[in-house]
Write a protein that holds these residues in place. Structure first.
Motif, PDB file in Angstrom:
ATOM      1  N   HIS A  75      -4.918   5.973  -2.903  1.00  0.00           N
ATOM      2  CA  HIS A  75      -3.725   6.544  -3.525  1.00  0.00           C
ATOM      3  C   HIS A  75      -4.102   7.639  -4.519  1.00  0.00           C
ATOM      4  O   HIS A  75      -5.145   7.582  -5.157  1.00  0.00           O
ATOM      5  N   VAL A  77      -1.850   9.688  -7.685  1.00  0.00           N
ATOM      6  CA  VAL A  77      -0.578   9.780  -8.403  1.00  0.00           C
ATOM      7  C   VAL A  77      -0.649  10.927  -9.398  1.00  0.00           C
ATOM      8  O   VAL A  77      -1.669  11.124 -10.074  1.00  0.00           O
ATOM      9  N   GLN A 134       2.980   1.403  -5.193  1.00  0.00           N
ATOM     10  CA  GLN A 134       2.911   2.362  -4.086  1.00  0.00           C
ATOM     11  C   GLN A 134       1.772   2.013  -3.123  1.00  0.00           C
ATOM     12  O   GLN A 134       1.916   2.157  -1.912  1.00  0.00           O
ATOM     13  N   ILE A 135       0.657   1.549  -3.661  1.00  0.00           N
ATOM     14  CA  ILE A 135      -0.470   1.147  -2.819  1.00  0.00           C
ATOM     15  C   ILE A 135      -0.066  -0.027  -1.939  1.00  0.00           C
ATOM     16  O   ILE A 135      -0.404  -0.078  -0.747  1.00  0.00           O
ATOM     17  N   THR A 136       0.687  -0.967  -2.501  1.00  0.00           N
ATOM     18  CA  THR A 136       1.178  -2.122  -1.738  1.00  0.00           C
ATOM     19  C   THR A 136       2.027  -1.669  -0.555  1.00  0.00           C
ATOM     20  O   THR A 136       1.994  -2.273   0.509  1.00  0.00           O
ATOM     21  N   LYS A 137       2.777  -0.567  -0.740  1.00  0.00           N
ATOM     22  CA  LYS A 137       3.609  -0.009   0.334  1.00  0.00           C
ATOM     23  C   LYS A 137       2.807   0.917   1.248  1.00  0.00           C
ATOM     24  O   LYS A 137       3.369   1.571   2.118  1.00  0.00           O
ATOM     25  N   GLN A 138       1.503   1.012   1.005  1.00  0.00           N
ATOM     26  CA  GLN A 138       0.598   1.886   1.757  1.00  0.00           C
ATOM     27  C   GLN A 138       1.003   3.355   1.669  1.00  0.00           C
ATOM     28  O   GLN A 138       0.836   4.116   2.623  1.00  0.00           O
ATOM     29  N   GLN A 139       1.514   3.739   0.515  1.00  0.00           N
ATOM     30  CA  GLN A 139       1.868   5.130   0.267  1.00  0.00           C
ATOM     31  C   GLN A 139       0.669   5.826  -0.371  1.00  0.00           C
ATOM     32  O   GLN A 139       0.194   5.396  -1.412  1.00  0.00           O
ATOM     33  N   PRO A 140       0.164   6.893   0.213  1.00  0.00           N
ATOM     34  CA  PRO A 140      -1.032   7.536  -0.322  1.00  0.00           C
ATOM     35  C   PRO A 140      -0.777   8.443  -1.526  1.00  0.00           C
ATOM     36  O   PRO A 140      -1.717   8.836  -2.205  1.00  0.00           O
ATOM     37  N   PHE A 141       0.491   8.774  -1.816  1.00  0.00           N
ATOM     38  CA  PHE A 141       0.794   9.718  -2.891  1.00  0.00           C
ATOM     39  C   PHE A 141       2.056   9.296  -3.615  1.00  0.00           C
ATOM     40  O   PHE A 141       3.007   8.801  -2.990  1.00  0.00           O
ATOM     41  N   SER A 142       2.087   9.513  -4.923  1.00  0.00           N
ATOM     42  CA  SER A 142       3.320   9.308  -5.679  1.00  0.00           C
ATOM     43  C   SER A 142       3.375  10.209  -6.893  1.00  0.00           C
ATOM     44  O   SER A 142       2.347  10.707  -7.366  1.00  0.00           O
ATOM     45  N   ASP A 144       4.879   9.981 -10.853  1.00  0.00           N
ATOM     46  CA  ASP A 144       5.299   8.981 -11.827  1.00  0.00           C
ATOM     47  C   ASP A 144       5.604   9.691 -13.132  1.00  0.00           C
ATOM     48  O   ASP A 144       4.782  10.454 -13.641  1.00  0.00           O
TER      49      ASP A 144
END
Length: 148
Positions: A75, A77, A134-142, A144
């Motif tokens: 991830h 962020v 976000q990591i739990t949702k396997q999202q590589p970018f966020s 915040d």
């Protein structure tokens, strides 16, 4: 002429045990987020890659040895907290390392604990907790703190 944007770069190492729990450190005596939890982490030093920084921080803070191959990027962020400078945080997951994690910086860390990354303790640094979600949702970018 506008000035070029610059940002602080943070690196985070999620040391994950076989039971899925990750290592968190309770910050103390730093002046930032004392009493809150975060994984081994820190800022990049001049001329250092994010991988080299992650390996260095894990060794400095919890005494484990990581190889480049042991780190999996999970991830990034782009974070902003109020009027503070924005920062970019790179999170790496490691399931394999050499050595037993210990508190190598007791002057800055009150304790180490293993936590469920899908349900981190309430006193986890908000920036870290948001990234873990976000990591739990396997999202590589966020993003915040940008008010979007």
């Amino acid at each position: 002429m506008t000035s070029r944007y610059r940002s602080i770069v943070d690196v985070y190492v999620l040391l994950r045990r076989a039971d899925g729990r990750i290592l968190l450190m309770e910050r103390a005596n730093t002046g930032y987020a004392d009493g809150q939890l975060c994984p081994p982490s820190g800022h990049l030093e001049a001329g250092e890659s994010v991988i080299a920084g992650a390996i260095r921080e894990a060794a400095e803070e919890v005494g484990v040895e990581l190889s480049e191959a042991a780190l999996d990027f999970v991830h990034v962020v782009h974070h902003r907290n109020g009027n503070e400078e924005a920062r970019i945080g790179f999170f790496f997951l490691a399931d394999n390392w050499r050595g037993q994690p210990i508190n190598r910086e007791p002057h800055k860390c009150a304790q180490l604990l293993w936590a469920d990354p899908t349900d981190p303790p309430a006193n986890t640094v908000p920036y870290t907790a948001a990234a873990l979600a976000q990591i739990t949702k396997q999202q590589p970018f966020s993003l915040d703190g940008w008010g979007l």
